[in-house]
Scaffold this active site. Structure first.
Site, PDB file in Angstrom:
ATOM      1  N   ASP A 291      16.334  28.023  -9.472  1.00 26.19           N
ATOM      2  CA  ASP A 291      15.240  28.069 -10.455  1.00 26.19           C
ATOM      3  C   ASP A 291      15.837  28.436 -11.814  1.00 26.19           C
ATOM      4  OD1 ASP A 291      12.700  27.971 -11.499  1.00 26.19           O
ATOM      5  OD2 ASP A 291      12.030  29.878 -10.653  1.00 26.19           O
TER       6      ASP A 291
ATOM      7  N   LEU B  96      18.359  46.259 -17.130  1.00 25.96           N
ATOM      8  CA  LEU B  96      19.364  45.723 -18.040  1.00 25.96           C
ATOM      9  C   LEU B  96      18.746  45.478 -19.412  1.00 25.96           C
ATOM     10  CD1 LEU B  96      20.842  43.081 -15.585  1.00 25.96           C
ATOM     11  CD2 LEU B  96      21.989  45.177 -16.324  1.00 25.96           C
TER      12      LEU B  96
END
Length: 288
Positions: free
Chosen positions: A194, A94
Protein backbone atom coordinates in the site's frame (compact mmCIF):
# COMPACT_ATOMS: atom_id res chain seq x y z
CA UNK A 1 -8.74 2.19 28.15
CA UNK A 2 -5.76 4.46 28.80
CA UNK A 3 -4.92 2.48 31.90
CA UNK A 4 -4.81 -0.69 29.78
CA UNK A 5 -2.43 0.99 27.36
CA UNK A 6 -0.21 2.28 30.18
CA UNK A 7 -0.10 -1.20 31.69
CA UNK A 8 0.73 -2.92 28.40
CA UNK A 9 3.49 -0.45 27.55
CA UNK A 10 4.95 -0.77 31.05
CA UNK A 11 5.10 -4.55 30.72
CA UNK A 12 6.90 -4.34 27.38
CA UNK A 13 9.51 -1.72 28.33
CA UNK A 14 10.09 -3.13 31.82
CA UNK A 15 9.41 0.09 33.69
CA UNK A 16 6.39 2.13 34.66
CA UNK A 17 4.89 4.24 31.91
CA UNK A 18 2.35 6.88 32.94
CA UNK A 19 0.75 9.23 30.40
CA UNK A 20 1.79 12.83 31.01
CA UNK A 21 1.00 14.16 27.55
CA UNK A 22 -1.74 13.03 25.15
CA UNK A 23 -2.32 14.68 21.80
CA UNK A 24 -4.67 13.78 18.96
CA UNK A 25 -2.74 13.57 15.68
CA UNK A 26 -3.58 12.87 12.06
CA UNK A 27 -3.34 9.24 11.05
CA UNK A 28 -5.60 8.54 8.08
CA UNK A 29 -9.34 7.99 7.72
CA UNK A 30 -9.71 4.68 9.55
CA UNK A 31 -8.33 5.07 13.07
CA UNK A 32 -8.12 7.63 15.85
CA UNK A 33 -4.44 8.35 16.48
CA UNK A 34 -2.63 9.85 19.47
CA UNK A 35 0.83 10.84 20.53
CA UNK A 36 1.43 9.71 24.11
CA UNK A 37 4.41 10.70 26.23
CA UNK A 38 5.71 10.56 29.78
CA UNK A 39 8.38 13.10 28.68
CA UNK A 40 10.89 10.27 28.40
CA UNK A 41 9.18 7.74 26.17
CA UNK A 42 7.01 8.67 23.17
CA UNK A 43 4.47 6.43 21.44
CA UNK A 44 2.07 6.59 18.52
CA UNK A 45 -1.29 4.97 19.28
CA UNK A 46 -3.93 3.79 16.83
CA UNK A 47 -7.42 3.25 18.24
CA UNK A 48 -10.48 1.59 16.75
CA UNK A 49 -13.44 -0.55 17.78
CA UNK A 50 -12.63 -3.78 19.59
CA UNK A 51 -13.41 -6.08 16.61
CA UNK A 52 -10.68 -4.30 14.63
CA UNK A 53 -7.93 -5.94 16.69
CA UNK A 54 -7.15 -8.37 13.87
CA UNK A 55 -6.29 -5.47 11.59
CA UNK A 56 -3.81 -4.14 14.14
CA UNK A 57 -2.32 -7.58 14.69
CA UNK A 58 -1.79 -8.19 10.96
CA UNK A 59 -0.28 -4.72 10.58
CA UNK A 60 2.10 -5.41 13.46
CA UNK A 61 3.10 -8.72 11.85
CA UNK A 62 3.90 -7.03 8.52
CA UNK A 63 5.94 -4.32 10.23
CA UNK A 64 7.92 -6.98 12.09
CA UNK A 65 8.68 -8.79 8.81
CA UNK A 66 9.89 -5.57 7.20
CA UNK A 67 11.98 -4.74 10.25
CA UNK A 68 13.72 -8.15 10.16
CA UNK A 69 15.23 -7.44 6.75
CA UNK A 70 17.18 -4.37 7.89
CA UNK A 71 16.84 -2.90 4.40
CA UNK A 72 14.42 -0.07 5.12
CA UNK A 73 13.22 1.34 8.43
CA UNK A 74 9.72 1.12 9.87
CA UNK A 75 8.34 2.05 13.31
CA UNK A 76 9.00 -0.36 16.14
CA UNK A 77 5.90 -2.26 17.25
CA UNK A 78 5.44 -1.96 21.01
CA UNK A 79 2.21 -3.89 21.58
CA UNK A 80 -1.38 -4.52 20.52
CA UNK A 81 -4.33 -5.02 22.81
CA UNK A 82 -7.93 -4.35 23.75
CA UNK A 83 -9.91 -2.56 26.41
CA UNK A 84 -13.62 -2.91 27.17
CA UNK A 85 -14.71 -1.55 23.79
CA UNK A 86 -11.53 -0.53 21.92
CA UNK A 87 -8.56 -2.16 20.23
CA UNK A 88 -5.20 -0.48 19.88
CA UNK A 89 -1.79 -0.66 18.28
CA UNK A 90 1.16 1.01 20.02
CA UNK A 91 4.10 2.04 17.85
CA UNK A 92 7.30 4.00 18.24
CA UNK A 93 6.57 7.72 17.84
CA UNK A 94 8.55 9.35 15.02
CA UNK A 95 8.66 13.13 14.49
CA UNK A 96 8.68 13.46 10.70
CA UNK A 97 10.40 16.27 8.81
CA UNK A 98 11.01 17.43 5.26
CA UNK A 99 12.82 15.13 2.83
CA UNK A 100 15.59 16.34 0.56
CA UNK A 101 16.76 15.00 -2.79
CA UNK A 102 19.23 12.60 -1.20
CA UNK A 103 16.52 11.21 1.12
CA UNK A 104 14.29 10.28 -1.81
CA UNK A 105 17.17 8.65 -3.69
CA UNK A 106 18.04 6.63 -0.60
CA UNK A 107 14.41 5.58 -0.22
CA UNK A 108 14.41 4.17 -3.76
CA UNK A 109 17.66 2.33 -3.10
CA UNK A 110 16.45 0.86 0.23
CA UNK A 111 13.12 -0.26 -1.20
CA UNK A 112 14.99 -2.02 -4.00
CA UNK A 113 17.18 -3.72 -1.41
CA UNK A 114 14.11 -4.87 0.53
CA UNK A 115 12.73 -6.42 -2.66
CA UNK A 116 16.06 -8.02 -3.52
CA UNK A 117 16.66 -9.52 -0.09
CA UNK A 118 13.25 -11.08 0.53
CA UNK A 119 12.77 -13.71 -2.16
CA UNK A 120 10.28 -16.44 -1.31
CA UNK A 121 9.11 -19.71 -2.82
CA UNK A 122 5.45 -18.77 -3.32
CA UNK A 123 3.08 -15.85 -3.64
CA UNK A 124 0.84 -15.05 -0.68
CA UNK A 125 1.22 -14.52 3.04
CA UNK A 126 0.95 -16.44 6.30
CA UNK A 127 -2.59 -15.13 6.78
CA UNK A 128 -5.16 -12.83 5.23
CA UNK A 129 -4.70 -9.18 6.11
CA UNK A 130 -6.24 -5.84 5.17
CA UNK A 131 -5.93 -3.11 2.56
CA UNK A 132 -7.58 -0.20 4.33
CA UNK A 133 -10.68 -1.74 5.86
CA UNK A 134 -10.99 -4.37 3.13
CA UNK A 135 -9.92 -7.92 3.84
CA UNK A 136 -7.08 -9.00 1.56
CA UNK A 137 -6.90 -12.75 0.83
CA UNK A 138 -3.42 -14.27 0.67
CA UNK A 139 -3.77 -18.00 0.00
CA UNK A 140 -0.43 -19.45 -1.12
CA UNK A 141 -0.10 -19.78 -4.89
CA UNK A 142 2.84 -20.74 -7.10
CA UNK A 143 1.55 -18.81 -10.14
CA UNK A 144 1.66 -15.02 -9.91
CA UNK A 145 -0.81 -14.45 -12.73
CA UNK A 146 -3.39 -16.63 -11.02
CA UNK A 147 -2.72 -15.13 -7.60
CA UNK A 148 -3.14 -11.52 -8.69
CA UNK A 149 -5.99 -12.02 -11.15
CA UNK A 150 -8.06 -14.06 -8.70
CA UNK A 151 -7.11 -12.93 -5.18
CA UNK A 152 -6.70 -9.27 -6.02
CA UNK A 153 -8.81 -8.27 -9.02
CA UNK A 154 -11.45 -11.01 -8.81
CA UNK A 155 -11.86 -10.54 -5.05
CA UNK A 156 -12.49 -6.81 -5.39
CA UNK A 157 -14.91 -7.28 -8.28
CA UNK A 158 -16.88 -9.83 -6.27
CA UNK A 159 -17.11 -7.46 -3.29
CA UNK A 160 -18.40 -4.74 -5.60
CA UNK A 161 -20.88 -7.13 -7.21
CA UNK A 162 -22.30 -7.88 -3.75
CA UNK A 163 -23.08 -4.14 -3.57
CA UNK A 164 -24.74 -4.35 -7.00
CA UNK A 165 -21.83 -2.51 -8.66
CA UNK A 166 -21.08 -4.47 -11.82
CA UNK A 167 -18.26 -3.80 -14.29
CA UNK A 168 -18.89 -6.78 -16.53
CA UNK A 169 -18.36 -10.52 -16.48
CA UNK A 170 -15.98 -11.14 -13.57
CA UNK A 171 -14.49 -14.31 -15.05
CA UNK A 172 -13.73 -12.51 -18.30
CA UNK A 173 -12.03 -9.61 -16.51
CA UNK A 174 -10.00 -12.07 -14.43
CA UNK A 175 -8.97 -13.86 -17.61
CA UNK A 176 -7.89 -10.62 -19.29
CA UNK A 177 -5.77 -9.59 -16.29
CA UNK A 178 -4.27 -13.09 -16.10
CA UNK A 179 -3.33 -13.15 -19.78
CA UNK A 180 -1.89 -9.64 -19.74
CA UNK A 181 0.63 -10.86 -17.15
CA UNK A 182 1.25 -14.09 -19.07
CA UNK A 183 4.89 -13.63 -20.09
CA UNK A 184 6.03 -11.66 -17.05
CA UNK A 185 8.57 -13.61 -14.99
CA UNK A 186 8.25 -12.84 -11.27
CA UNK A 187 10.28 -13.83 -8.23
CA UNK A 188 8.10 -13.54 -5.08
CA UNK A 189 9.40 -10.92 -2.66
CA UNK A 190 8.11 -9.00 0.33
CA UNK A 191 6.10 -5.97 -0.81
CA UNK A 192 4.71 -3.14 1.28
CA UNK A 193 1.42 -3.52 -0.55
CA UNK A 194 0.00 0.00 0.00
CA UNK A 195 2.91 2.24 -0.92
CA UNK A 196 1.77 5.81 -1.49
CA UNK A 197 3.21 9.04 -0.10
CA UNK A 198 0.87 9.00 2.90
CA UNK A 199 2.60 5.82 4.13
CA UNK A 200 6.14 7.20 3.93
CA UNK A 201 7.90 9.55 6.33
CA UNK A 202 11.36 10.97 6.97
CA UNK A 203 12.87 11.41 10.41
CA UNK A 204 16.47 12.43 11.19
CA UNK A 205 17.49 11.81 7.55
CA UNK A 206 16.05 8.28 7.64
CA UNK A 207 13.10 7.06 5.61
CA UNK A 208 10.35 5.06 7.30
CA UNK A 209 7.51 3.08 5.75
CA UNK A 210 4.39 2.18 7.70
CA UNK A 211 0.72 1.09 7.33
CA UNK A 212 1.71 -1.95 5.23
CA UNK A 213 -0.59 -4.46 3.56
CA UNK A 214 2.28 -6.84 2.95
CA UNK A 215 2.52 -10.15 1.15
CA UNK A 216 4.98 -11.97 -1.12
CA UNK A 217 4.27 -10.71 -4.62
CA UNK A 218 5.70 -8.89 -7.62
CA UNK A 219 7.91 -5.97 -6.55
CA UNK A 220 6.33 -3.94 -9.33
CA UNK A 221 3.09 -3.58 -7.36
CA UNK A 222 4.91 -1.22 -4.98
CA UNK A 223 6.45 0.86 -7.75
CA UNK A 224 3.12 1.01 -9.60
CA UNK A 225 1.29 2.37 -6.58
CA UNK A 226 3.86 5.14 -6.09
CA UNK A 227 2.53 6.52 -9.38
CA UNK A 228 -1.19 6.17 -8.62
CA UNK A 229 -1.87 9.23 -6.47
CA UNK A 230 0.89 11.49 -7.76
CA UNK A 231 4.41 10.32 -8.50
CA UNK A 232 7.30 10.35 -6.08
CA UNK A 233 10.19 12.71 -6.88
CA UNK A 234 12.40 11.55 -9.75
CA UNK A 235 15.24 10.80 -7.33
CA UNK A 236 13.22 7.95 -5.80
CA UNK A 237 12.92 6.16 -9.15
CA UNK A 238 16.57 6.83 -9.94
CA UNK A 239 17.65 5.23 -6.67
CA UNK A 240 15.45 2.20 -7.33
CA UNK A 241 16.46 1.70 -10.95
CA UNK A 242 20.17 2.03 -10.18
CA UNK A 243 19.83 -0.74 -7.60
CA UNK A 244 17.24 -3.11 -9.12
CA UNK A 245 16.07 -2.11 -12.63
CA UNK A 246 12.50 -2.89 -13.64
CA UNK A 247 11.74 -5.24 -16.51
CA UNK A 248 10.37 -4.01 -19.81
CA UNK A 249 6.57 -3.85 -20.07
CA UNK A 250 6.06 -2.29 -16.64
CA UNK A 251 3.90 0.53 -18.03
CA UNK A 252 1.35 -2.03 -19.23
CA UNK A 253 1.42 -4.12 -16.06
CA UNK A 254 1.05 -1.15 -13.73
CA UNK A 255 -2.45 -0.54 -15.17
CA UNK A 256 -3.50 -3.92 -13.78
CA UNK A 257 -1.64 -3.52 -10.49
CA UNK A 258 -3.19 -0.11 -9.82
CA UNK A 259 -6.60 -1.35 -10.95
CA UNK A 260 -6.63 -3.32 -7.69
CA UNK A 261 -6.22 -0.19 -5.57
CA UNK A 262 -8.76 1.80 -7.57
CA UNK A 263 -11.27 -1.03 -7.15
CA UNK A 264 -10.56 -1.07 -3.44
CA UNK A 265 -11.26 2.67 -3.24
CA UNK A 266 -14.50 2.05 -5.14
CA UNK A 267 -15.40 -0.55 -2.51
CA UNK A 268 -14.49 1.72 0.39
CA UNK A 269 -15.68 5.10 -0.85
CA UNK A 270 -17.74 4.61 -4.01
CA UNK A 271 -18.42 7.81 -5.95
CA UNK A 272 -15.71 8.98 -8.33
CA UNK A 273 -13.69 5.80 -7.79
CA UNK A 274 -16.39 3.74 -9.49
CA UNK A 275 -16.03 5.84 -12.62
CA UNK A 276 -12.24 5.73 -12.32
CA UNK A 277 -12.41 1.94 -12.07
CA UNK A 278 -14.49 1.74 -15.25
CA UNK A 279 -12.04 3.99 -17.10
CA UNK A 280 -9.09 1.93 -15.90
CA UNK A 281 -10.80 -1.29 -16.97
CA UNK A 282 -11.42 0.14 -20.45
CA UNK A 283 -7.70 0.92 -20.79
CA UNK A 284 -6.83 -2.65 -19.76
CA UNK A 285 -9.33 -4.16 -22.20
CA UNK A 286 -7.89 -1.98 -24.98
CA UNK A 287 -4.47 -3.59 -24.40
CA UNK A 288 -5.85 -7.12 -24.56
Amino acid sequence: MWQNIERDISQVIGEEFSIKHKQLVTGGDINLCYWLSDYQHNYFIKLNDKPRLQQFETEAYSLAKIKQLNAIACPDVITTGTSLDKSYLVLEYLPFNHAGTKNWWLFGKQLAQMHQQSSHGQFGWQHDNFIGNTQQPNDWQSNWRTFFAEQRIGWQLQLLAEKSIIFGDIEHIISVCHDTLLHHQVTPCLVHGDLWQGNIGFSDSRVFIYDPASYYGDREVDIAMTELFGQMPDEFYQGYQETYPLQSGFDKRKLIYNFYHILNHANLFGGVYIEQSKANLNRILALY
